[in-house]
Design an enzyme around this catalytic site. Structure first.
Site, mmCIF file in Angstrom:
data_model
loop_
_atom_site.group_PDB
_atom_site.id
_atom_site.type_symbol
_atom_site.label_atom_id
_atom_site.label_comp_id
_atom_site.label_asym_id
_atom_site.label_seq_id
_atom_site.Cartn_x
_atom_site.Cartn_y
_atom_site.Cartn_z
ATOM 1 N N ASP A 98 55.176 45.743 33.936
ATOM 2 C CA ASP A 98 55.896 46.570 34.736
ATOM 3 C C ASP A 98 56.854 47.445 33.558
ATOM 4 O OD1 ASP A 98 54.926 45.545 37.102
ATOM 5 O OD2 ASP A 98 55.792 43.870 36.505
ATOM 6 N N HIS A 135 57.726 40.308 40.357
ATOM 7 C CA HIS A 135 56.676 41.070 40.083
ATOM 8 C C HIS A 135 55.942 41.386 41.170
ATOM 9 C CE1 HIS A 135 53.080 42.652 38.217
ATOM 10 N NE2 HIS A 135 52.237 41.743 38.908
HETATM 11 P P1 NAX Z 1 39.996 37.232 37.195
HETATM 12 O O1 NAX Z 1 39.650 36.906 38.677
HETATM 13 O O2 NAX Z 1 38.877 38.356 36.500
HETATM 14 O O3 NAX Z 1 39.968 35.939 36.410
HETATM 15 C C1 NAX Z 1 40.521 34.752 36.958
HETATM 16 C C2 NAX Z 1 39.986 33.586 36.477
HETATM 17 O O4 NAX Z 1 40.612 32.548 36.644
HETATM 18 C C3 NAX Z 1 38.781 33.203 37.088
HETATM 19 O O5 NAX Z 1 37.655 33.304 36.018
HETATM 20 C C4 NAX Z 1 38.901 31.924 37.866
HETATM 21 O O6 NAX Z 1 37.875 31.223 37.675
HETATM 22 C C5 NAX Z 1 39.907 31.271 37.006
HETATM 23 N N1 NAX Z 1 40.793 30.427 37.497
HETATM 24 C C6 NAX Z 1 40.950 30.288 39.044
HETATM 25 N N2 NAX Z 1 41.655 29.048 39.028
HETATM 26 C C7 NAX Z 1 41.802 28.490 37.958
HETATM 27 C C8 NAX Z 1 42.244 27.135 37.572
HETATM 28 N N3 NAX Z 1 42.801 26.167 38.608
HETATM 29 N N4 NAX Z 1 42.270 26.903 36.244
HETATM 30 C C9 NAX Z 1 41.857 27.808 35.374
HETATM 31 N N5 NAX Z 1 41.182 28.885 35.747
HETATM 32 C C10 NAX Z 1 41.234 29.199 36.988
HETATM 33 O O7 NAX Z 1 41.417 37.801 37.310
HETATM 34 P P2 NAX Z 1 42.062 38.834 36.062
HETATM 35 O O8 NAX Z 1 41.928 40.087 36.710
HETATM 36 O O9 NAX Z 1 41.806 37.907 34.804
HETATM 37 O O10 NAX Z 1 43.706 38.413 36.684
HETATM 38 C C11 NAX Z 1 44.401 36.999 36.382
HETATM 39 C C12 NAX Z 1 45.688 37.084 37.315
HETATM 40 O O11 NAX Z 1 46.625 38.042 36.732
HETATM 41 C C13 NAX Z 1 45.619 37.358 38.637
HETATM 42 O O12 NAX Z 1 46.212 36.509 39.613
HETATM 43 C C14 NAX Z 1 46.234 38.818 38.875
HETATM 44 O O13 NAX Z 1 46.702 38.886 40.051
HETATM 45 C C15 NAX Z 1 47.181 38.732 37.674
HETATM 46 N N6 NAX Z 1 47.744 39.920 37.138
HETATM 47 C C16 NAX Z 1 49.116 39.489 36.950
HETATM 48 C C17 NAX Z 1 49.806 40.911 36.155
HETATM 49 C C18 NAX Z 1 51.357 40.828 35.824
HETATM 50 O O14 NAX Z 1 51.629 41.788 35.562
HETATM 51 N N7 NAX Z 1 51.921 39.803 36.107
HETATM 52 C C19 NAX Z 1 49.331 42.039 36.159
HETATM 53 C C20 NAX Z 1 47.656 41.834 36.191
HETATM 54 C C21 NAX Z 1 47.140 41.128 37.076
HETATM 55 O O15 NAX Z 1 46.872 41.656 38.421
#
Ligand code: NAX
Length: 327
Positions: A159, A187
């Site tokens: 952000d 966020h």
């Molecule tokens: P993806 O869905 O591509 O990847 C997430 C991965 O996490 C998946 O491979 C899943 O199997 C794995 N996962 C789920 N539970 C788990 C656990 N208990 N232990 C280990 N791995 C686990 O998502 P992606 O685009 O990589 O985004 C990841 C996270 O970042 C999401 O929650 C998203 O909302 C968040 N974001 C946060 C941002 C921020 O500024 N703070 C911005 C970008 C993003 O939106």
């Protein structure tokens, strides 16, 4: 040569990790002289995909990459870790209420916090990226009461970077000449991107931009940028989120530049009227490996209202996870 630093990345098969891991291996996060050992945590169904990412990391032949371990066991993933990047989270599914989302994520971030307390290195630093990031960080922190609370942070750097980029375009000044932009609060859509103290080439920008631009374009534009990316790309921000995570940890470890600050969500010490313990975004500087909230900024009435609104949302999230018994 130097001892490798152990970096744990959760959600290692996901799209943010796909960008993040290569930047870490290249030395962008900890510097060009610091070897790294990667620990990849995934859920059992995604371990195979994480192995694929690890194969590509091998194929990068990164001189700084000292090794990669892949696991579905948090105890293994966080054992001896120095830097924990908690990227994996449970996304909001169809028909899922906020309470369901918080509960599902509590089931992830509670045990991960406990595993960090049990096994991580004494100097462990935690960055939560997975949403809802602030409250996930709160849950992890409260499940690791023996780790100094300030070692748990959540990411508002994306952000912050979006705010810098937007300001840069609007006043036609390079990002490198801008300073002191702040993201306050959660966020989420309630975040408050604040230009009150921002500088361009050392002089205040607030007099150079219209109030209406700030209120009608800048603030909503930053807060809704994630949705705009999804619309354009058909997928949520990934490389920019990874880049922000790199920036966050690099500044934490290596310090922020003089006369500037950045934005980090960390457990409040009560500064700026934010209730103690809430993981809220503040203007911060870093030196000696520790964040410090920038003190004594003047907060005008408009900012006060915006900060309070976002902090109220965080307080509601905290009350909800308390009620669920997650903290
Ligand atoms: P993806 O869905 O591509 O990847 C997430 C991965 O996490 C998946 O491979 C899943 O199997 C794995 N996962 C789920 N539970 C788990 C656990 N208990 N232990 C280990 N791995 C686990 O998502 P992606 O685009 O990589 O985004 C990841 C996270 O970042 C999401 O929650 C998203 O909302 C968040 N974001 C946060 C941002 C921020 O500024 N703070 C911005 C970008 C993003 O939106």
């Amino acid at each position: 040569s130097r001892t490798p630093v152990t970096v744990t990345v959760t959600g290692a098969a996901g799209q943010i990790a796909y960008a993040l891991l290569f930047r870490i291996a290249a030395g962008d996060m900890l510097g060009p002289d610091q070897p790294v050992r990667l620990r990849l945590l995934e859920i059992p169904q995604a371990v195979g995909a994480a192995e694929g990412t690890a194969m590509e990391l091998d194929d990068g032949a990164f001189p700084l990459l000292a090794g990669i371990d892949i696991t579905d066991d948090a105890a293994v993933a966080f054992d001896g870790t120095n830097i924990a990047l908690l990227v994996g989270a449970r996304p909001r599914g169809p028909g899922m209420e906020r309470g369901d989302l918080l509960e599902a994520n509590g089931g992830i971030f509670g045990p991960q916090g406990a595993a960090i307390q049990a096994g991580a290195a004494d100097d462990v630093r935690v960055l939560v990226v997975g949403n809802p990031a602030n409250t996930n960080a709160l849950i992890a922190q409260r499940n690791a009461p023996d780790v100094p609370a300030g070692r748990f942070t959540a990411m508002t750097r994306l952000d912050h970077n979006r705010a810098l980029s937007r300001l840069s375009a609007h006043i036609e000044t390079p990002v490198s000449d801008l300073a002191r932009v702040t993201i306050w609060g959660n966020h989420s859509a309630t975040q408050y991107p604040d230009l009150t103290h921002a500088l361009a080439n050392g002089t205040p920008v607030i007099n150079r931009v219209d109030r209406s631009w700030i209120e009608q374009e800048f603030i909503p534009g930053v807060a809704r940028r994630g949705a705009a990316i999804i619309e354009a790309r058909g997928a949520s921000s990934a490389a920019s989120a990874a880049s922000a995570a790199i920036d966050h940890v690099r500044d934490w470890v290596q310090g922020t530049p003089p006369n500037d600050w950045t934005s980090v969500a960390l457990p409040s010490d009560g500064s700026y009227g934010v209730p103690e313990g809430l993981v809220s975004s503040f203007p911060v500087t870093s030196s000696g490996g520790e964040w410090r909230i920038v003190p004594d900024l003047e907060i005008d009435a408009f900012s006060r209202e915006r900060i309070d609104a976002s902090v109220a949302e965080l307080a509601e999230e905290r009350a909800a996870v308390e009620q669920l018994g997650l903290i």
